[in-house]
Design a protein around this motif. Sequence first.
Motif, short mmCIF file in Angstrom:
data_model
loop_
_atom_site.label_atom_id
_atom_site.label_comp_id
_atom_site.label_asym_id
_atom_site.label_seq_id
_atom_site.Cartn_x
_atom_site.Cartn_y
_atom_site.Cartn_z
N UNK A 24 -15.25 -53.67 52.33
CA UNK A 24 -13.80 -53.77 52.26
C UNK A 24 -13.23 -52.44 52.72
N UNK A 32 -12.28 -50.31 48.47
CA UNK A 32 -12.86 -50.83 47.23
C UNK A 32 -13.89 -49.80 46.78
N UNK A 34 -16.68 -50.10 45.25
CA UNK A 34 -18.09 -50.44 45.48
C UNK A 34 -18.46 -50.24 46.94
N UNK A 37 -18.87 -46.50 47.39
CA UNK A 37 -20.14 -45.99 46.87
C UNK A 37 -21.30 -46.33 47.80
N UNK A 88 -24.77 -52.46 43.73
CA UNK A 88 -25.69 -52.20 42.60
C UNK A 88 -27.14 -52.10 43.08
N UNK B 71 -21.31 -55.80 38.39
CA UNK B 71 -22.50 -55.01 38.71
C UNK B 71 -23.62 -55.54 37.83
N UNK B 72 -24.76 -55.79 38.46
CA UNK B 72 -25.86 -56.39 37.70
C UNK B 72 -27.02 -55.41 37.60
#
Lengths: 135, 76
Positions: A24, A32, A34, A37, A88, B71-72
Amino acid sequence: MADQELTDRVRELIAENDVLLFMKGTPSAPRCGFSMRTVQVLDQMGVEYGAIDVLPALQPLREVTSEISDWETFPQLYVNGELIGGCDIVEEMFENGELAEVLGVEQPARAEPAQAEAPASDEPYKSPPMQIEGS
Amino acid sequence: MAADLEELKGMIEAALPGARAEVIDETGTGDHLRAEVSAPQFEGKSRLDQHRLVKAAVRERFEDGTIHALTIKILD
């Protein structure tokens, strides 16, 4: 059912770019946390990568990646045509050295989890931001 | 609408019998969540498939916009 033309285009992009990030915003202006990161991790790896801003066609692209990779959330990192995962998984693989292995690079000396510091520099990132317009 | 963390924990544990899940609100805004999950169904699965199982369990809450990001963390 995902749009066929867009699906074909996304498949092409995944095949053409050894390292490709669907995100994004853009690497220099992520929209965004995430995505930001994930960009920070990639920048620390020092690899060249392509980046696609999904925001102009978010829903159609969700349908496409859902069909191609059974994955609907962004960011999504692809390496050598394979989905690696989202933020993640990328951070986890960065920390345990698996990402360096997949990318075929040396693990950076300071393997710290990417924190929300300065926005990512645009240095190792070479290809211009690619955009896919909604149909 | 803020997510109901207990409901999400229940959805994951119901979808994956024998699983243990903790769902926390990472940002305090109720829509950026973190789930730490261990489940017998993860055994022998790729990390992507493990994440797919967890996401599938709470898909409804993604679709209705309750969750923006999850988040997992897979626990062994």
